[in-house]
Design a protein around this motif. Structure first.
Motif, PDB file in Angstrom:
ATOM      1  N   ALA A 109      -1.408  -2.688  -3.015  1.00  0.00           N
ATOM      2  CA  ALA A 109      -2.314  -1.550  -2.811  1.00  0.00           C
ATOM      3  C   ALA A 109      -3.027  -1.645  -1.464  1.00  0.00           C
ATOM      4  O   ALA A 109      -3.124  -0.656  -0.729  1.00  0.00           O
ATOM      5  CB  ALA A 109      -3.336  -1.489  -3.949  1.00  0.00           C
ATOM      6  N   LYS A 110      -3.506  -2.822  -1.138  1.00  0.00           N
ATOM      7  CA  LYS A 110      -4.223  -2.989   0.127  1.00  0.00           C
ATOM      8  C   LYS A 110      -3.290  -2.833   1.325  1.00  0.00           C
ATOM      9  O   LYS A 110      -3.679  -2.252   2.342  1.00  0.00           O
ATOM     10  CB  LYS A 110      -4.933  -4.337   0.157  1.00  0.00           C
ATOM     11  N   ILE A 111      -2.079  -3.323   1.215  1.00  0.00           N
ATOM     12  CA  ILE A 111      -1.101  -3.151   2.295  1.00  0.00           C
ATOM     13  C   ILE A 111      -0.813  -1.664   2.497  1.00  0.00           C
ATOM     14  O   ILE A 111      -0.707  -1.182   3.622  1.00  0.00           O
ATOM     15  CB  ILE A 111       0.201  -3.929   1.995  1.00  0.00           C
ATOM     16  N   ILE A 112      -0.692  -0.932   1.397  1.00  0.00           N
ATOM     17  CA  ILE A 112      -0.468   0.512   1.490  1.00  0.00           C
ATOM     18  C   ILE A 112      -1.645   1.172   2.203  1.00  0.00           C
ATOM     19  O   ILE A 112      -1.456   2.014   3.089  1.00  0.00           O
ATOM     20  CB  ILE A 112      -0.229   1.125   0.098  1.00  0.00           C
ATOM     21  N   ASP A 113      -2.858   0.793   1.832  1.00  0.00           N
ATOM     22  CA  ASP A 113      -4.049   1.359   2.485  1.00  0.00           C
ATOM     23  C   ASP A 113      -4.058   1.067   3.985  1.00  0.00           C
ATOM     24  O   ASP A 113      -4.326   1.948   4.800  1.00  0.00           O
ATOM     25  CB  ASP A 113      -5.319   0.797   1.853  1.00  0.00           C
ATOM     26  N   VAL A 114      -3.785  -0.167   4.338  1.00  0.00           N
ATOM     27  CA  VAL A 114      -3.785  -0.548   5.756  1.00  0.00           C
ATOM     28  C   VAL A 114      -2.684   0.201   6.504  1.00  0.00           C
ATOM     29  O   VAL A 114      -2.909   0.712   7.603  1.00  0.00           O
ATOM     30  CB  VAL A 114      -3.629  -2.082   5.926  1.00  0.00           C
ATOM     31  N   TYR A 115      -1.505   0.282   5.898  1.00  0.00           N
ATOM     32  CA  TYR A 115      -0.387   0.993   6.525  1.00  0.00           C
ATOM     33  C   TYR A 115      -0.770   2.450   6.773  1.00  0.00           C
ATOM     34  O   TYR A 115      -0.538   2.998   7.846  1.00  0.00           O
ATOM     35  CB  TYR A 115       0.863   0.912   5.641  1.00  0.00           C
ATOM     36  N   GLN A 116      -1.366   3.067   5.772  1.00  0.00           N
ATOM     37  CA  GLN A 116      -1.733   4.471   5.906  1.00  0.00           C
ATOM     38  C   GLN A 116      -2.771   4.657   7.010  1.00  0.00           C
ATOM     39  O   GLN A 116      -2.659   5.584   7.819  1.00  0.00           O
ATOM     40  CB  GLN A 116      -2.252   5.022   4.580  1.00  0.00           C
ATOM     41  N   LEU A 117      -3.768   3.812   7.080  1.00  0.00           N
ATOM     42  CA  LEU A 117      -4.771   3.914   8.148  1.00  0.00           C
ATOM     43  C   LEU A 117      -4.143   3.702   9.527  1.00  0.00           C
ATOM     44  O   LEU A 117      -4.464   4.411  10.475  1.00  0.00           O
ATOM     45  CB  LEU A 117      -5.890   2.893   7.923  1.00  0.00           C
ATOM     46  N   HIS A 118      -3.263   2.747   9.609  1.00  0.00           N
ATOM     47  CA  HIS A 118      -2.618   2.421  10.885  1.00  0.00           C
ATOM     48  C   HIS A 118      -1.745   3.578  11.382  1.00  0.00           C
ATOM     49  O   HIS A 118      -1.658   3.821  12.586  1.00  0.00           O
ATOM     50  CB  HIS A 118      -1.790   1.141  10.742  1.00  0.00           C
ATOM     51  N   THR A 158       0.481   9.809  12.467  1.00  0.00           N
ATOM     52  CA  THR A 158       1.902  10.155  12.485  1.00  0.00           C
ATOM     53  C   THR A 158       2.488  10.478  11.113  1.00  0.00           C
ATOM     54  O   THR A 158       3.591  11.021  11.036  1.00  0.00           O
ATOM     55  CB  THR A 158       2.732   9.023  13.123  1.00  0.00           C
ATOM     56  N   LEU A 159       1.791  10.164  10.048  1.00  0.00           N
ATOM     57  CA  LEU A 159       2.292  10.462   8.704  1.00  0.00           C
ATOM     58  C   LEU A 159       2.117  11.945   8.381  1.00  0.00           C
ATOM     59  O   LEU A 159       1.121  12.559   8.770  1.00  0.00           O
ATOM     60  CB  LEU A 159       1.537   9.641   7.657  1.00  0.00           C
ATOM     61  N   THR A 160       3.080  12.502   7.669  1.00  0.00           N
ATOM     62  CA  THR A 160       2.942  13.881   7.207  1.00  0.00           C
ATOM     63  C   THR A 160       1.965  13.922   6.036  1.00  0.00           C
ATOM     64  O   THR A 160       1.658  12.885   5.428  1.00  0.00           O
ATOM     65  CB  THR A 160       4.294  14.455   6.748  1.00  0.00           C
ATOM     66  N   ALA A 161       1.521  15.121   5.694  1.00  0.00           N
ATOM     67  CA  ALA A 161       0.622  15.276   4.544  1.00  0.00           C
ATOM     68  C   ALA A 161       1.284  14.765   3.266  1.00  0.00           C
ATOM     69  O   ALA A 161       0.649  14.105   2.446  1.00  0.00           O
ATOM     70  CB  ALA A 161       0.199  16.730   4.394  1.00  0.00           C
ATOM     71  N   ALA A 162       2.569  15.062   3.102  1.00  0.00           N
ATOM     72  CA  ALA A 162       3.297  14.605   1.909  1.00  0.00           C
ATOM     73  C   ALA A 162       3.389  13.078   1.874  1.00  0.00           C
ATOM     74  O   ALA A 162       3.246  12.475   0.805  1.00  0.00           O
ATOM     75  CB  ALA A 162       4.691  15.220   1.874  1.00  0.00           C
ATOM     76  N   GLU A 163       3.629  12.453   3.008  1.00  0.00           N
ATOM     77  CA  GLU A 163       3.704  10.988   3.064  1.00  0.00           C
ATOM     78  C   GLU A 163       2.349  10.368   2.750  1.00  0.00           C
ATOM     79  O   GLU A 163       2.273   9.366   2.018  1.00  0.00           O
ATOM     80  CB  GLU A 163       4.192  10.548   4.448  1.00  0.00           C
ATOM     81  N   LYS A 164       1.274  10.957   3.250  1.00  0.00           N
ATOM     82  CA  LYS A 164      -0.077  10.459   2.949  1.00  0.00           C
ATOM     83  C   LYS A 164      -0.365  10.555   1.453  1.00  0.00           C
ATOM     84  O   LYS A 164      -0.916   9.622   0.865  1.00  0.00           O
ATOM     85  CB  LYS A 164      -1.119  11.240   3.746  1.00  0.00           C
ATOM     86  N   ARG A 165       0.010  11.693   0.844  1.00  0.00           N
ATOM     87  CA  ARG A 165      -0.199  11.851  -0.607  1.00  0.00           C
ATOM     88  C   ARG A 165       0.589  10.810  -1.393  1.00  0.00           C
ATOM     89  O   ARG A 165       0.092  10.226  -2.357  1.00  0.00           O
ATOM     90  CB  ARG A 165       0.206  13.259  -1.050  1.00  0.00           C
TER      91      ARG A 165
END
Length: 108
Positions: A64-73, A77-84
């Protein structure tokens, strides 16, 4: 590296609580490798690609934390769908770890 990333990194590499299990430890080198992955490689490579390797080892909090860090990083560049999708997967992992309130906040 921003202060937020530094704080998240320190939380990921802590030796307290669930982190005491060495098979779940995420090193700085591993974190850097996770952050270099494309979205597809990080999120959609099954069964043991990206964060799913941690999940497969039942390292739910670390996943979960890796996902959070990846998303912040990769926020810019992430799409809205990828962020969701990442938010959903982080929530699933927090739920698996028994962190109900944190998990529920991801599903809103």
């Amino acid at each position: 590296m921003s202060l937020n990333f530094l704080l998240l990194f320190l939380a990921l590499t802590s030796n307290e609580g669930a982190f005491a299990n060495r098979t779940c430890e995420v090193s700085g080198k591993s974190l850097e490798a996770f952050l270099r992955l494309s979205y597809i490689a990080f999120d959609e490579t099954e069964p043991k690609g990206g964060w799913r390797d941690l999940y497969a080892r039942e390292c739910y909090l670390e996943a979960a934390k890796i996902i959070d860090v990846y998303q912040l990083h990769h926020l810019a560049t992430l799409t809205a769908a990828e962020k969701r999708m990442l938010t959903w997967h982080a929530g699933q992992n927090y739920a698996n770890e028994g962190l109900k309130d944190v998990a529920l906040s991801r599903f809103k």
